[in-house]
Design an enzyme around this catalytic site. Structure first.
Site, PDB file in Angstrom:
ATOM      1  N   CYS A  12       0.779  -1.224   0.064  1.00  0.00           N
ATOM      2  CA  CYS A  12       0.148   0.017  -0.077  1.00  0.00           C
ATOM      3  C   CYS A  12       0.851   1.081   0.050  1.00  0.00           C
ATOM      4  O   CYS A  12       0.581   2.022  -0.843  1.00  0.00           O
ATOM      5  CB  CYS A  12      -0.972  -0.055   1.194  1.00  0.00           C
ATOM      6  SG  CYS A  12      -0.210   0.175   2.958  1.00  0.00           S
ATOM      7  N   HIS A  38      -2.420   1.237   7.160  1.00  0.00           N
ATOM      8  CA  HIS A  38      -2.732   1.224   5.530  1.00  0.00           C
ATOM      9  C   HIS A  38      -3.091   2.486   4.954  1.00  0.00           C
ATOM     10  O   HIS A  38      -3.406   3.470   5.735  1.00  0.00           O
ATOM     11  CB  HIS A  38      -4.194   0.346   5.259  1.00  0.00           C
ATOM     12  CG  HIS A  38      -4.515  -0.060   3.942  1.00  0.00           C
ATOM     13  ND1 HIS A  38      -3.852  -1.183   3.207  1.00  0.00           N
ATOM     14  CD2 HIS A  38      -5.299   0.514   2.975  1.00  0.00           C
ATOM     15  CE1 HIS A  38      -4.408  -1.052   1.981  1.00  0.00           C
ATOM     16  NE2 HIS A  38      -5.205  -0.106   1.778  1.00  0.00           N
ATOM     17  N   HIS A  94      -5.886   1.945  -4.126  1.00  0.00           N
ATOM     18  CA  HIS A  94      -4.917   1.268  -3.212  1.00  0.00           C
ATOM     19  C   HIS A  94      -4.645  -0.060  -3.393  1.00  0.00           C
ATOM     20  O   HIS A  94      -5.306  -0.827  -4.302  1.00  0.00           O
ATOM     21  CB  HIS A  94      -5.719   1.155  -1.826  1.00  0.00           C
ATOM     22  CG  HIS A  94      -6.590   0.339  -1.515  1.00  0.00           C
ATOM     23  ND1 HIS A  94      -6.865  -0.377  -0.334  1.00  0.00           N
ATOM     24  CD2 HIS A  94      -7.812  -0.342  -2.426  1.00  0.00           C
ATOM     25  CE1 HIS A  94      -7.946  -1.184  -0.370  1.00  0.00           C
ATOM     26  NE2 HIS A  94      -8.591  -1.081  -1.661  1.00  0.00           N
TER      27      HIS A  94
END
Length: 371
Positions: free
Chosen positions: A286, A334, A346
């Site tokens: 990510c 994240h 993402h």
């Protein structure tokens, strides 16, 4: 005198005792077996497996970001160690050159006889020539003193560089040890998740995949829309109606400038796999994706989620604009690239490729504007 007491004998012989004990143990084992089979833990449902797998993946992502941080520090320590060693080598070379020059001067003085100046003046037939040579010798002495000072300076610098190199090597080894520890945590969590998924039947696995895809919201359709580089985030349309995190349809202002470049790069990565610790170009995690996207726009971001969140101006969820970094979970584990309309690009997790998804599919933790 007290009488001796007679020992009492068991009414059963040794063989009888052993037989009774064996029967008792067998009976207990049988009872336990039936009891255990009667109270065996039920097979977890697909929803329970999904919840546990999600938890393992989230914990693996936390460890991944710690791994990324340790790797960044290890790379920096290794680069600094190389720099110190190169500088020490250059200074050692200069030291050796100065030593050779100083040795040549000393040898010349030795060959000249090293006579006392007063004696030389008494023996010379030309006082003027002597004074000229004496002045030259004095200048040579001055140069020798400068050379000695330079030698001392180089020696001190080399000692300092070697000390710093030792410290940097110790730090590097510490970062490498942390790197291996976090790597073990990540691989352990991912292995646990794979084992759980392997226990599902084909039908259960299909339900699990459907639930996972549903959580991605409009990711599939958004990918088809974004793959060609069109849409609001791509900058070719000024306004586009998208589903926001609140379920309403709101206009999305087109990104411009560097934010548009970052989003265009991220769109070009749609469909590529998530690989923990990866920074491209064939796979990303990510924070590796967001770092690469903004690098393509000419802005350098740090490597990890918990450092990227401090890399720009914090903005509230209501102030989000295309190009902002959006972060999730309490541990900031994240990150995604916001593209407007409650959507982000993402890299979700292993098994889920880079995609467009709603920002409300995970616990929102904050946002940062870096452009």
């Amino acid at each position: 005198m007290a009488a001796h007491r007679k020992s009492k004998h068991s009414p059963l012989g040794g063989q009888a005792v052993r037989t009774a004990a064996t029967l008792a143990l067998a009976s207990a084992a049988t009872a336990t077996l039936f009891e255990g089979s009667g109270h065996a833990a039920p097979q977890p449902t697909t929803a329970q497996v999904k919840a546990e797998v999600d938890r393992l993946y989230q914990e693996a992502e936390v460890a991944t970001e710690h791994y990324n941080g340790a790797k960044e520090k290890a790379d920096e320590a290794r680069a600094e160690l190389d720099r110190l060693r190169d500088e020490a080598a250059r200074r050692t070379e200069r030291l050796n050159t100065a030593r050779n020059e100083l040795g040549a001067v000393a040898a010349a003085q030795y060959r000249s006889g090293g006579l006392d100046p007063a004696v030389r003046l008494a023996l010379t037939s030309d006082p003027d020539q002597y004074l000229e040579r004496a002045a030259f010798a004095e200048k040579a002495g001055d140069r020798q003193a400068v050379a000695l000072t330079s030698l001392r300076r180089e020696l001190a610098a080399i000692r300092q560089l070697r000390s710093e190199s030792t410290d940097e090597l110790t730090a590097l080894r510490g970062h490498e040890a942390e790197l291996e520890r976090q790597k073990a945590v990540v691989t352990g969590k991912l292995t646990e998740a794979r084992v759980l998924l392997a226990r599902l039947t084909a039908e259960e696995r299909a339900r699990y995949e459907a639930a996972t895809a549903a959580r991605g919201g409009s990711g599939t359709s958004a990918r088809a829309d974004g793959a060609g580089g069109t849409g609001a985030a791509g900058g070719s349309a000024p306004v586009r109606a998208d589903r926001s995190s609140g379920g309403e349809r709101t206009p999305v202002v087109a990104a411009d400038g560097r934010a548009a470049e970052a989003i265009a790069f991220a769109r070009a990565q749609l469909g590529k796999p998530y690989v923990w610790g990866a920074t491209g170009p064939s796979a990303y995690d990510c924070s590796g994706l967001t770092q690469a996207a903004w690098r393509a726009a000419g802005i350098s971001l740090p490597r990890t989620t918990y450092t990227q969140i401090n890399a720009g101006q914090r903005v509230s969820r209501s102030q989000l604009a295309p190009g902002d970094l959006v972060f999730f979970y309490s541990g900031i584990s994240h990150v995604g690239l916001y593209i407007g309309g409650g959507q982000m690009i993402h890299a979700p997790r292993p098994g889920s490729p880079i995609r467009i998804a709603p920002i409300d599919e995970m616990p929102f933790a904050g946002a940062t504007r870096v452009g």
